[in-house]
Design an enzyme around this catalytic site. Structure first.
Site, PDB file in Angstrom:
ATOM      1  N   GLY A  10      54.904  74.345  19.892  1.00  0.00           N
ATOM      2  CA  GLY A  10      55.876  73.264  19.765  1.00  0.00           C
ATOM      3  C   GLY A  10      56.022  72.493  21.075  1.00  0.00           C
ATOM      4  CD  GLN A  11      59.318  67.794  21.025  1.00  0.00           C
ATOM      5  OE1 GLN A  11      59.124  66.752  21.658  1.00  0.00           O
ATOM      6  NE2 GLN A  11      60.455  68.026  20.402  1.00  0.00           N
ATOM      7  CG  ASP A  37      56.834  85.233  10.770  1.00  0.00           C
ATOM      8  OD1 ASP A  37      57.875  84.727  11.253  1.00  0.00           O
ATOM      9  OD2 ASP A  37      56.665  85.389   9.545  1.00  0.00           O
ATOM     10  CB  THR A  63      62.973  71.808  15.206  1.00  0.00           C
ATOM     11  OG1 THR A  63      61.625  71.512  14.867  1.00  0.00           O
ATOM     12  CG2 THR A  63      63.014  72.991  16.145  1.00  0.00           C
ATOM     13  CB  THR A 102      70.653  72.497  19.158  1.00  0.00           C
ATOM     14  OG1 THR A 102      70.901  71.121  18.864  1.00  0.00           O
ATOM     15  CG2 THR A 102      71.287  73.321  18.043  1.00  0.00           C
ATOM     16  CE1 TYR A 126      67.447  72.874  14.632  1.00  0.00           C
ATOM     17  CE2 TYR A 126      69.124  71.353  15.446  1.00  0.00           C
ATOM     18  CZ  TYR A 126      68.026  72.166  15.675  1.00  0.00           C
ATOM     19  OH  TYR A 126      67.516  72.283  16.948  1.00  0.00           O
ATOM     20  CD1 TRP A 151      70.083  64.031  21.347  1.00  0.00           C
ATOM     21  CD2 TRP A 151      69.687  62.004  22.179  1.00  0.00           C
ATOM     22  NE1 TRP A 151      71.076  63.204  20.910  1.00  0.00           N
ATOM     23  CE2 TRP A 151      70.860  61.950  21.412  1.00  0.00           C
ATOM     24  CE3 TRP A 151      69.261  60.835  22.811  1.00  0.00           C
ATOM     25  CZ2 TRP A 151      71.599  60.781  21.244  1.00  0.00           C
ATOM     26  CZ3 TRP A 151      70.005  59.677  22.651  1.00  0.00           C
ATOM     27  CH2 TRP A 151      71.142  59.650  21.875  1.00  0.00           C
TER      28      TRP A 151
HETATM   29  N1  LIG Z   1      63.622  68.909  19.199  1.00  0.00           N
HETATM   30  C1  LIG Z   1      64.868  68.671  19.602  1.00  0.00           C
HETATM   31  O1  LIG Z   1      65.321  67.502  19.682  1.00  0.00           O
HETATM   32  C2  LIG Z   1      65.761  69.812  20.009  1.00  0.00           C
HETATM   33  C3  LIG Z   1      67.052  69.510  20.472  1.00  0.00           C
HETATM   34  C4  LIG Z   1      67.881  70.561  20.854  1.00  0.00           C
HETATM   35  C5  LIG Z   1      67.441  71.872  20.767  1.00  0.00           C
HETATM   36  N2  LIG Z   1      66.185  72.131  20.296  1.00  0.00           N
HETATM   37  C6  LIG Z   1      65.759  73.540  20.205  1.00  0.00           C
HETATM   38  O2  LIG Z   1      64.760  73.738  21.200  1.00  0.00           O
HETATM   39  C7  LIG Z   1      63.816  74.719  20.732  1.00  0.00           C
HETATM   40  C8  LIG Z   1      62.408  74.158  20.891  1.00  0.00           C
HETATM   41  O3  LIG Z   1      62.341  72.934  20.174  1.00  0.00           O
HETATM   42  P1  LIG Z   1      60.959  72.147  19.998  1.00  0.00           P
HETATM   43  O4  LIG Z   1      61.313  70.708  19.810  1.00  0.00           O
HETATM   44  O5  LIG Z   1      59.998  72.561  21.057  1.00  0.00           O
HETATM   45  O6  LIG Z   1      60.514  72.741  18.586  1.00  0.00           O
HETATM   46  P2  LIG Z   1      59.160  72.455  17.794  1.00  0.00           P
HETATM   47  O7  LIG Z   1      58.328  71.458  18.504  1.00  0.00           O
HETATM   48  O8  LIG Z   1      59.564  72.218  16.366  1.00  0.00           O
HETATM   49  O9  LIG Z   1      58.417  73.872  17.906  1.00  0.00           O
HETATM   50  C9  LIG Z   1      58.867  75.014  17.230  1.00  0.00           C
HETATM   51  C10 LIG Z   1      57.669  75.917  17.069  1.00  0.00           C
HETATM   52  O10 LIG Z   1      58.109  77.118  16.421  1.00  0.00           O
HETATM   53  C11 LIG Z   1      57.123  77.463  15.467  1.00  0.00           C
HETATM   54  N3  LIG Z   1      57.665  78.372  14.461  1.00  0.00           N
HETATM   55  C12 LIG Z   1      58.304  78.072  13.320  1.00  0.00           C
HETATM   56  N4  LIG Z   1      58.602  79.199  12.647  1.00  0.00           N
HETATM   57  C13 LIG Z   1      58.155  80.226  13.390  1.00  0.00           C
HETATM   58  C14 LIG Z   1      58.175  81.640  13.229  1.00  0.00           C
HETATM   59  N5  LIG Z   1      58.716  82.203  12.138  1.00  0.00           N
HETATM   60  N6  LIG Z   1      57.623  82.408  14.174  1.00  0.00           N
HETATM   61  C15 LIG Z   1      57.046  81.851  15.276  1.00  0.00           C
HETATM   62  N7  LIG Z   1      56.994  80.525  15.482  1.00  0.00           N
HETATM   63  C16 LIG Z   1      57.544  79.720  14.551  1.00  0.00           C
HETATM   64  C17 LIG Z   1      56.734  76.122  14.894  1.00  0.00           C
HETATM   65  O11 LIG Z   1      55.541  76.212  14.147  1.00  0.00           O
HETATM   66  P3  LIG Z   1      55.325  75.133  12.924  1.00  0.00           P
HETATM   67  O12 LIG Z   1      55.294  73.801  13.560  1.00  0.00           O
HETATM   68  O13 LIG Z   1      54.036  75.600  12.347  1.00  0.00           O
HETATM   69  O14 LIG Z   1      56.509  75.331  12.015  1.00  0.00           O
HETATM   70  C18 LIG Z   1      56.583  75.304  16.174  1.00  0.00           C
HETATM   71  O15 LIG Z   1      55.310  75.464  16.756  1.00  0.00           O
HETATM   72  C19 LIG Z   1      64.226  75.056  19.296  1.00  0.00           C
HETATM   73  O16 LIG Z   1      64.990  76.221  19.306  1.00  0.00           O
HETATM   74  C20 LIG Z   1      65.101  73.898  18.897  1.00  0.00           C
HETATM   75  O17 LIG Z   1      66.071  74.281  17.918  1.00  0.00           O
HETATM   76  C21 LIG Z   1      65.337  71.135  19.934  1.00  0.00           C
END
Ligand SMILES: NC(=O)c1ccc[n+]([C@@H]2O[C@H](COP(=O)([O-])OP(=O)(O)OC[C@H]3O[C@@H](n4cnc5c(N)ncnc54)[C@H](OP(=O)(O)O)[C@@H]3O)[C@@H](O)[C@H]2O)c1
Length: 284
Positions: A10-11, A37, A63, A102, A126, A151
């Protein structure tokens, strides 16, 4: 130190991968869904034990904010049960858990920056599942830091920044909301902060919550405006109200986070969102 990064495609996980070479003192285990997983309690425990993991950075998450409204149990499984599994595995081997949460745990109706002690009141599935994840960490981990961020964007994955760059290049006019304000956060900055903070975490720490986002405040309109200026894209931006963009999940109107605690306790400085935006856009 052996560090497990979950959800590493992920990001945030990808930004941690990018920093690997600069942190030679750490041995990283980068995993995503196919390698580990986190909803599988037994495999999670086994992975942490057999690889002698000392710190886990949980970047895995469900997410997709709108999709979560229709996929409540999937979101809960990853965001809450997954967090619980990692917390229990870490507790078993006395590892430190760094869990990412978040701004969506808040109702989003404040008018002053949220501190870690403000009352949570999530309005979306969420947000509720992420708050449940925090509670699981608090109950099950022995040593944990929960970072609430907001964000998040990166040159990896899908996000607002990339969408605006693509749409602004393709269209003459774009409507962007100006009645939602928050802190845009470059995932590269959060990744670096996490890796810098790990050696400063006291051995005796229990579970603590910290806000982390870039400095400065913006609306989505301000952010889009900065993107097209920096990228020199010829597109007319029109500020509009959220009601013009109905979505499955209600978006918070105010998501600004107070970062005094993380800065004071760990002595870190946080870049302004515009400086970090420029850094990220250079990579696109
Ligand atoms: N994005 C935002 O704006 C934001 C804002 C505030 C907080 N956050 C938090 O920051 C964290 C990182 O966010 P991000 O944007 O980097 O998320 P992301 O890009 O959606 O990456 C999440 C990763 O987790 C993987 N994943 C999903 N289910 C899984 C499982 N059961 N076991 C192992 N891996 C799994 C996803 O795979 P798939 O893609 O194959 O599902 C993806 O590679 C998260 O906790 C998110 O809630 C994000």
């Amino acid at each position: 130190m052996n560090i497990l990064v979950t959800g590493s495609n992920g990001q945030l996980g990808s930004e941690l991968r990018e920093l690997e070479k600069q942190y030679k003192q750490y041995k990283f285990f980068f995993t995503d869904f196919h390698e580990l997983d986190i909803t599988n309690a037994e495999k999670t425990m086994q992975f942490v034990k057999s690889n002698k993991i000392e710190t886990v950075v949980n970047c895995a998450g469900f997410t997709a904010v709108d999709a979560a409204e229709a996929q409540k149990s999937e979101a809960a499984l990853i965001n809450a049960t997954g967090a619980k599994n990692l917390a229990q595995a870490c507790a078993k081997v006395n590892a430190l858990l760094i869990h990412i949460s978040t701004d969506y745990v808040f109702e989003g109706r404040s008018f002053k920056p949220y501190t870690e002690n403000d009352t949570a009141g999530p309005k979306t599935t969420y947000g509720k599942t992420k708050l449940d994840g925090e509670i699981e960490v608090i109950f099950n981990a022995k040593r944990a830091l929960i970072f609430r961020t907001s964000w998040l964007y990166s040159s990896y994955g899908r996000n607002f920044i990339k969408t605006i760059v693509e749409k602004a290049k393709a269209e003459k006019e774009l409507k962007v909301v100006y009645d939602q304000v928050g802190n845009p956060t470059y995932a590269g900055d959060l990744a670096k902060a996490i890796l810098d903070i790990i050696p400063k975490v006291p051995q005796k720490i229990r579970t603590e919550i910290y806000n982390y986002s870039n400095e400065g405040v913006a609306s989505w309109y301000d952010l889009a405006h900065a993107i097209i200026r920096i990228k020199n894209i010829d597109c007319q931006l029109k500020p509009v109200l959220s009601k013009e963009f109905p979505s499955e999940a209600i978006r918070p109107h105010y998501s600004v986070l107070n970062k005094a605690r993380v800065k004071n306790e760990f002595g870190i400085s946080i870049p302004h969102w515009r400086d970090s935006l420029e850094k990220c856009l250079e990579k696109l």
